[in-house]
Structures are given as structure tokens and as C-alpha cells.
Write an enzyme that holds these catalytic residues in place. Sequence first.
Site, PDB file in Angstrom:
ATOM      1  N   LYS A 154       8.303   1.536   0.444  1.00  0.00           N
ATOM      2  CA  LYS A 154       8.936   0.873  -0.703  1.00  0.00           C
ATOM      3  C   LYS A 154      10.097   1.703  -1.240  1.00  0.00           C
ATOM      4  O   LYS A 154      11.196   1.188  -1.476  1.00  0.00           O
ATOM      5  CB  LYS A 154       7.884   0.643  -1.794  1.00  0.00           C
ATOM      6  CG  LYS A 154       6.732  -0.245  -1.356  1.00  0.00           C
ATOM      7  CD  LYS A 154       5.762  -0.491  -2.484  1.00  0.00           C
ATOM      8  CE  LYS A 154       5.042   0.771  -2.903  1.00  0.00           C
ATOM      9  NZ  LYS A 154       4.185   1.305  -1.828  1.00  0.00           N
ATOM     10  N   ASP A 202     -23.798   6.466   6.550  1.00  0.00           N
ATOM     11  CA  ASP A 202     -24.076   5.197   7.230  1.00  0.00           C
ATOM     12  C   ASP A 202     -24.708   4.197   6.266  1.00  0.00           C
ATOM     13  O   ASP A 202     -24.363   3.012   6.266  1.00  0.00           O
ATOM     14  CB  ASP A 202     -25.016   5.438   8.418  1.00  0.00           C
ATOM     15  CG  ASP A 202     -24.391   6.364   9.455  1.00  0.00           C
ATOM     16  OD1 ASP A 202     -23.159   6.497   9.434  1.00  0.00           O
ATOM     17  OD2 ASP A 202     -25.131   6.955  10.261  1.00  0.00           O
ATOM     18  N   HIS A 230     -27.805  11.532  17.091  1.00  0.00           N
ATOM     19  CA  HIS A 230     -27.249  10.607  16.095  1.00  0.00           C
ATOM     20  C   HIS A 230     -25.989   9.921  16.631  1.00  0.00           C
ATOM     21  O   HIS A 230     -25.875   8.684  16.600  1.00  0.00           O
ATOM     22  CB  HIS A 230     -26.928  11.391  14.804  1.00  0.00           C
ATOM     23  CG  HIS A 230     -26.512  10.531  13.659  1.00  0.00           C
ATOM     24  ND1 HIS A 230     -27.337  10.243  12.598  1.00  0.00           N
ATOM     25  CD2 HIS A 230     -25.341   9.890  13.407  1.00  0.00           C
ATOM     26  CE1 HIS A 230     -26.698   9.464  11.740  1.00  0.00           C
ATOM     27  NE2 HIS A 230     -25.474   9.244  12.207  1.00  0.00           N
ATOM     28  N   GLU A 231     -25.052  10.704  17.141  1.00  0.00           N
ATOM     29  CA  GLU A 231     -23.798  10.128  17.624  1.00  0.00           C
ATOM     30  C   GLU A 231     -24.015   9.349  18.922  1.00  0.00           C
ATOM     31  O   GLU A 231     -23.308   8.368  19.183  1.00  0.00           O
ATOM     32  CB  GLU A 231     -22.754  11.234  17.834  1.00  0.00           C
ATOM     33  CG  GLU A 231     -22.444  12.061  16.595  1.00  0.00           C
ATOM     34  CD  GLU A 231     -22.003  11.210  15.416  1.00  0.00           C
ATOM     35  OE1 GLU A 231     -21.450  10.110  15.636  1.00  0.00           O
ATOM     36  OE2 GLU A 231     -22.214  11.629  14.262  1.00  0.00           O
ATOM     37  N   PRO A 280       0.827  -1.210   0.000  1.00  0.00           N
ATOM     38  CA  PRO A 280       0.000   0.000   0.000  1.00  0.00           C
ATOM     39  C   PRO A 280       0.859   1.257   0.000  1.00  0.00           C
ATOM     40  O   PRO A 280       2.054   1.213   0.312  1.00  0.00           O
ATOM     41  CB  PRO A 280      -0.813  -0.129   1.304  1.00  0.00           C
ATOM     42  CG  PRO A 280      -0.721  -1.565   1.688  1.00  0.00           C
ATOM     43  CD  PRO A 280       0.602  -2.045   1.185  1.00  0.00           C
ATOM     44  N   GLY A 299       2.747   4.478   1.176  1.00  0.00           N
ATOM     45  CA  GLY A 299       3.282   4.954   2.441  1.00  0.00           C
ATOM     46  C   GLY A 299       3.899   3.906   3.329  1.00  0.00           C
ATOM     47  O   GLY A 299       4.215   4.187   4.489  1.00  0.00           O
ATOM     48  N   THR A 300       4.093   2.688   2.821  1.00  0.00           N
ATOM     49  CA  THR A 300       4.633   1.625   3.662  1.00  0.00           C
ATOM     50  C   THR A 300       6.158   1.556   3.626  1.00  0.00           C
ATOM     51  O   THR A 300       6.748   0.789   4.386  1.00  0.00           O
ATOM     52  CB  THR A 300       4.052   0.270   3.242  1.00  0.00           C
ATOM     53  OG1 THR A 300       4.233   0.101   1.828  1.00  0.00           O
ATOM     54  CG2 THR A 300       2.567   0.202   3.565  1.00  0.00           C
TER      55      THR A 300
END
Length: 713
Positions: A273, A565, A489-490, A268, A270-271
Amino acid sequence: MADSNEPSQNDNRRRNLDPQFNWRGLILFAIAFFLIAGAFLIRGSDLARTQDLTYNEFLTYLQQGRILSSDDQPLQIIVEEGRKTETISGYIRKPLPKTIANIQRKQLQAQSDSSVNKSQDSPPQNSKGSLLAEGEMAVPFRTPVLLSFQGPELEQMLKEAGVVYTIRPESNLLASTLLSLLPIILFLVILYFFFRSQIRMAGKGALSFGKSKARLLTQDRNKVTFKDVAGVDEAKEEVQELVEFLKDPKKFQKLGGRIPKGVLMVGPPGTGKTLLARAIAGEADVPFFSISGSDFVEMFVGVGASRVRDMFEQGRKNAPCLIFIDEIDAVGRHRGHGLGGGHDEREQTLNQLLVEMDGFDTQDGVIIIAATNRPDVLDPALLRPGRFDRQVHVPLPDLKGREEILRVHAKKVKLGEDVDLSLVARGTPGFSGAELANVLNEAALMAARKGLKAITQKEIEEARDKVRWGKERRTLAMSEKEKISTAWHEAGHALLNVLLEHTHPLHKVTIIPRGPYLGATMYLPEGDKYSTQFKEALDSLAVIMGGRIAEEMFTGDISNGAAGDIKQATSLARKMVCEWGMSRLGMVGFGESSEPVFLGRELAKFREYSENTAQLIDAEVKRLIDEAYERARKILHENRDKLEKIANALLEYETLEARHIHEILEHGRILNPPMNATKPPPLPPEPGVSSPPPVSKPERNMPEGGLPEPSPA
């Protein structure tokens, strides 16, 4: 070794490609210009002094006795070969201007007592031996004459006037021609030498399109080594073995092993490489060339293939060497998937790359290291052994890897005594190495803005939330009704997350707008998640449904705040049915065909199931979501009082930690309230009571980082 080769090659390349200003040519050009200008000026001045007379004017001056001649300097009649007319040249007397005459009179009076010496420029004597009278000057003239017709008359008149003359034959046609052409020839020669270097440079620039843009890395002070790479131990071991082979090939050749021709690093974004490639460059004692996949493709046809040939030619000259191609998917995409399937420039470049890596005429010593985060689009011929013998997977770091990465980056910042990097590593599941570096950098910026001497744990946690969910937008003006709706909602999400068993631990609940969201319920897994269980997926669906249900319970209406959602729940339920076999349709995968097609994958997607099966899939997806919705509704109605207390606490404090939610559920109130409390607004009306129409709100969906997307088992 890279250090010794790099400056000379770079200097030669710079000398060949960068056009230098030709000062020598400019100086020669200036000299030629001044010579030509001087020649024309001298010739023009001579022509200006010599007076052209017609034959009748000459006869008039002759009759007036104004023609000057002597035995030493007679009147000349020039006869040129190849011309029909001849030329008479000599001097005539003319009065001086008044200013010059006064000066001459004074000079004669000063020299009256001394002997008169003739200067070189004194005018000739006439036939009677007299000098020019006072106030006169001699002016040269020339007159064309036709001797074959006017010769006898002219001879008679010259004798009567007593003018001494001579006939001088000349043959200067060639000389005059050369003299007139010499300035032009000189100008063209200088112009050629001036533009020769520019023409050469232009030719080299035009031919340099096919030259490789690979850069030879130098061993500078800030070089990267394997000590700077953390969190990817397996990948580091594989590439470290490559460096050891280059340093001591006999160790592996004794058993018959050969060096890999190519290594493909996959992972992926940002790993690390590219960081691994830089570490190889820092550790290896061989030349290291670096190039991007997009550097091969140009607007001209055939340039990419030419650059591939030139790159490998440079590699063979410096063998053994390493060539790193970043983002190889730009040039190595699958052939035959373009619209029309034509043999375009990119495919020519790929074909040349395939031949150079393992074709008929290949040599050992050039090792290709490539990096990409899209291995699925690469051509199968590029991935076979013999070209890329080894594929190195660079995954997202685990808990131990994240802690090691944080310790590497923590050397560059000043941390406080209360900072626990292991705690930070546990709170950042799914973060890549680049995101972890960004977390520490954001924490350092926050500490600097606050005027702190070191980074504390609070700044690191705030920086983590900012990197994952976005920055708080406290200046966003929300109406009181929108704020109340967001709180319910939260609160629904948070309550279900705590009450259900198979969910990720709650981290924080806030109604402060953060990033693109008006509110957020944040979850953090206890550890690294590599699979998703069936019960866990069902509980996740129920938690996702809780926001819409709680909003409808306490406001008597619904809004578009659950759009995110709904999208998240639909995606999760479809994966359960089509990919994971977690439905009544059984252990059957309903994916799309991956066979190559003529018009490309995006324009023609084929389903491997019938229309009736598609209807069954849609029905199963809807059933899973409906069941999760009813389950969430039942739990929230049974715990209505707790939901109301969480919503009021959110309206009062705006942000609640997980411990605050647990205190509300256990003790009915918050024992250790957070700071900066505000007075809560009045409670909304109960359902059935008339209320103003709802206000349309922006999308308020759960952040993707809050509930990590489940991965297939």
C-alpha cells in the site's frame, strides 16, 4: 513541480522553526559588558586616587602648610544645589615612596644643566610660589564642609595660611544621575536586542504545535514508479487512473466526470500500500505530501484538529496536490466506542478531517490517499462517497503476482543459473510482497555466509522455510526420550497427510527444533486457496489429531506436545459449526453482535443465541473433533508398520522430504537417503512395558504456516 516548490518551502519552514544562534546580539552584549566594566573601573580608579579627608584632618594639613594652591589652580569650594553640605577639593603634599623618590632624584640631576620645563602633570605652586620639594608628590583630596556653620572659621584659617581659594557653584544632580544610570540603561537595551530573536523563536515554537507535519516528497534519484510495483495489477490500474486525471483532467471532464476526493487503500500488512503511494508520488507531476495518522494526535487538546486545518490549507495553496495519510486508523477510528463515549482529542481530529474532506466550505484540487489494514475499525462517515469515493483493495498476490514480485526484487541480487522463480512462486502461497522480498534477502545473506558467488535454489528454499517456520535450532539440547516422542508425533501427522485424500501436499517433516517448535510437519498447497471444502476440513481435523495418537501408540503415554494441535483443531471445528454451516445445526450463523455499544466492543459482547444453543454448539464442536480423532486412530493402527518406519527414518535422518515419505510407503525404505545420516536410537518399549515417567516438554505445535487457516467460502 514538486522539485521546484520543495526546497524553498523546506528552507522557510526550517528557518522558521529551527532557532539560530544570535551572534550579533552576543557581540553587542560583550561590548556593553566591557563598557560598563570600564566605566566602573575608571570611576573606581578615580575614587581610589582621591583621598577623602575629614574636616579636622583638613585643618591639620592646613596648619602644617601641606595644602597646595596657586592663582592658576586655586583650592575649590564646590557648592551644589540641593545639598546641605559643600565640598572642598584640592591637593596635599605627601612624601614619595623610596623607589619613586630615587628615580625622581636621578631625573632631576640629568636635567640640572638644562632649563626646567613644567609638564602638564606638574603639581601647582603654593601661595609662596615654591614648587614641591624633592621627594614629595601631590595627592588630590576632598573634604565635606558646612559653610553655613563653619564658613567664617574656614575663611579666617585660609587667609592665615595664605591659601588661594574660590567658590564654584554647581548644579549637576541630573547629570550625575544620568551618568550613573547610563551603564544600566545601555545594558538593558543590549539585553533586549540579544534576547528578542530568542523570544520570537520561542513564540513560534510554542505556536508550531498546531502546524501540520506533512512532508513534501522530493523527486530524488531513487524514486519509485509504477514499474516497481508488481503483483497488484487491479490496484495499480485504479491509482494510475488518478495520476492520469491529474495530468489531463479535460479528458475526463468532457464526459462530466470529476476527480475522486479520496482513495482508501485497504489490504493486509506487507502487500504494497505504501509502495503504491510512493509510485503515485514518483509518477504525478503535482506536489505530494506524506503524513502518518499518529502525527495528528498530540498531548495538548485541539492540536490534532489544528494540524488537519493547516495540512489542508497547505494543500489548497499547492492545489492540485496529493496528500497521503498512512495508517489512517490511528485517527479515523469509529466514534462512540471508547469507554464512556467522551468527545476526546482523537474524535475532534476526526471531526475536523471529515469537515475538511467534504464539509460546507470545501474546494476541489486536494486529493486524499489513505492506507490502512484495519478498515473494520474506521468510522462509517469517513468511508462514505464524497470523502473516500474509491476503496482500492490490495490483496495478497496470487501465483502470477508472486512471480512478478520476485522478478522485481531479483534485479537487486545475483541469482544462479539453477534458480527457477516460477518454482519459488509456487512454493510460497500466502506470502506477501514484503515476505517475498525478505526471502530473497535471507537467501542472499546465506549465500554470502557460505562464500558463494551467486544465490542457488537451495538457499532460496532454505530462506523460504526460515521466513515461514523459523530458523533451525540445532544447538537445542533435547533428551533422547523427547527426541523419540517428537519423531512419533511428527510421523503421525505426516502419514495421515499422505494417506488422506483431501489434504495439502506434504513438503517436509523434521524433528530439528525450528523457531518456537520442537518439530514440524510442513504442508504447501498446490495453488492459491480461497475457500475450504467440507471434506477438506474433516481431513484437516484428522491430520491434526494424528500427532497425539501416534505419540500415545508408541510411548504408552501422552504429553503437552499436542497443545497447539488442540487449539488449532478447536478453532477449525468452531468455524465449521458457527460460520460455515458444516454441522447438524444447519445453515445458521452463530456470530457475535456487531452493533455499537456504549462501553466499547471489548467490554460488552452480546451473543445472538440462547444458552441452550451455546450448549449445542459446544456439543457439535466436540463431536467433530471426537469423530476426527477416532478416524485418525483407526488409520494409524491399520498402518502401524509404516508409521514406525517413518519415525525411525526421522530419528536417523532428522529431516525428510515428501519424496522420502512416499518412498517409505511404496518400497518400505528410502531409496535416495538424505545426507548426514546418524545412527538411530533403540526402539521404545511396547505399550504395557514399564518405562520411566515422561519428561515434560515445551509446547510442540504445528506451525500456522504448515496448515493455512481455512477461509470461509
